[in-house]
Design a protein around this motif. Sequence first.
Motif, mmCIF file in Angstrom:
data_model
loop_
_atom_site.group_PDB
_atom_site.id
_atom_site.type_symbol
_atom_site.label_atom_id
_atom_site.label_comp_id
_atom_site.label_asym_id
_atom_site.label_seq_id
_atom_site.Cartn_x
_atom_site.Cartn_y
_atom_site.Cartn_z
ATOM 1 N N VAL A 225 2.495 -13.666 -6.030
ATOM 2 C CA VAL A 225 1.955 -14.694 -6.711
ATOM 3 C C VAL A 225 0.561 -14.359 -6.807
ATOM 4 O O VAL A 225 -0.242 -13.949 -5.649
ATOM 5 N N MET A 226 -0.128 -14.013 -7.952
ATOM 6 C CA MET A 226 -1.487 -13.609 -7.999
ATOM 7 C C MET A 226 -2.291 -14.610 -9.071
ATOM 8 O O MET A 226 -1.680 -15.337 -9.863
ATOM 9 N N LYS A 227 -3.689 -14.433 -8.843
ATOM 10 C CA LYS A 227 -4.622 -15.336 -9.755
ATOM 11 C C LYS A 227 -5.500 -13.841 -10.018
ATOM 12 O O LYS A 227 -6.542 -13.575 -9.188
ATOM 13 N N GLY A 228 -5.306 -13.464 -11.165
ATOM 14 C CA GLY A 228 -6.197 -12.225 -11.672
ATOM 15 C C GLY A 228 -5.628 -10.962 -10.779
ATOM 16 O O GLY A 228 -4.375 -10.712 -10.742
ATOM 17 N N ASP A 229 -6.654 -10.338 -10.072
ATOM 18 C CA ASP A 229 -6.434 -9.172 -9.242
ATOM 19 C C ASP A 229 -5.918 -9.523 -7.746
ATOM 20 O O ASP A 229 -5.844 -8.780 -6.955
ATOM 21 N N THR A 230 -6.240 -11.065 -7.375
ATOM 22 C CA THR A 230 -6.078 -11.576 -6.116
ATOM 23 C C THR A 230 -4.657 -11.880 -5.882
ATOM 24 O O THR A 230 -3.921 -12.645 -6.533
#
Length: 481
Positions: free
Chosen positions: A326-331
């Motif tokens: 589960v990501m937000k952008g590359d994080t």
Amino acid sequence: MDISSIFTNPEETTAVISSAGSITYGDLYRRSENLAKHLVARGAKRVIVYGHKEFSMLIAYLACLRAGAAYTPISPQQPAERRKNIAAKADADMVLCAVGRGFAGAGDAPTENIITLSGNPPKNEVVLPESIDENELAYMISISSGDAKEPRMVQVTRKNLNHFIQWIDTIIPLTPEMEGSVLNMMMFSVDLSLVDIYYALTHGRTLVTTDTEQQKHIEQLYPHIEKSEAVLLVTTPTMAEFLMRSDRFKRDMMPKLRVVYLTGESLHPGTVRRLLKRFDENLCVFNGYGTTEATCNVSAAQITDDMCDDRIPVGQVDTSAVDIRVMKGDTVLADGEEGEIVLVGDSITAGYRSGIPGGYCEIDGKRAYRTGDIGFKTEDGKYLFWSNRMNSMIKVKGNRMEPGDVENSMTRIKGVTGCGVVERYGNLVAYVTINREMTPGQIRAAARNHLPAHMIPGIVRIIDSLPMNEKGKLDYSKLHD
């Protein structure tokens, strides 16, 4: 388990039962070998397989796998313009027909009838390849994409298919002692049919297909289901609700049924509870999740009655199919945080035939796919939950909301068995199916126990059944007065 395990079943066992007849594994092997030799002799590397759910479709699939040719399924149930678009993108060397004489859009590719051509091998001796590189394509399949005007072709390698076969074998808890067939409900031209087709073929079970006409008329469908002697049913939640319109759909009708595998769309808790009530403790209900770009499903979880008091997980995170992030952008987000579901690993297919990147990417040196689905893992990292699609929110009277959240809550109302929500007339409109006497006003009043005021549908329409598209999913375009 892999592709080769398909060819190890007892020859006398019935492999497929369809409206066009049936075939044993022995005849399936012989005919697919003959057909594979014709493909090799003609140098065919890309093959359109045209038909609905005839047993000869499986002859063609196996022939292509044996010859090292990529097949593209096309169904006469698909709109004519879509068939033409798929055929143009498939750029086939050959068309194999289970029905009719082909169709417009295949260009100059020669057309052959599967049964006729598979009856005998070529006159000249042909040797089939002893091994085929795992990176060669097994098949190409069309999908509809929200940001694409025309269908996209997903390219699936033999490695992808083998990986899926191995994964689904670990998910479905059937033993050889649990006798019975695999009941097919999905169109062969959609990836969800991989679950029933390849599970049946790799386990030596009989695949019983259900044609479109039977699915349209429940009075035809019930006798067909009863005769199937199915131990495994693979279908969509909408189709499951359709089957439960009558009290006839229960253990007496399907005494051998042990697993119901639901996939393709959001599953409501009420659907699970009704299934478990209709059958008994011997029934396992699974909810599956995945995308065509990741071959098919990549995660699944057994759903029990005590899990139906709230939202239902779409699968377990610990899966051999892919690494689920589960990501937000590359994080990468911590467990419990909501973000985009990203899949990483060997199930990620070879991309779109057009070359458009879409959600395909590379993460940590591995193939990955950004699904566009928003979800989260439980804080213990065990289960995956789906929340909504990116940009799928609707705005009603200044409030933004996810239709799926409203649908899930509406189906928690006692008596409401299904729900489809759309924005119309400046209002949130809920189309519901019920199994008890209720008025729209009573349903709206009951919704106050499950939804905040701004998410309660302004209009409730009671309908006999939720409309389905050709894939057996809820067809939102047909929800209207």
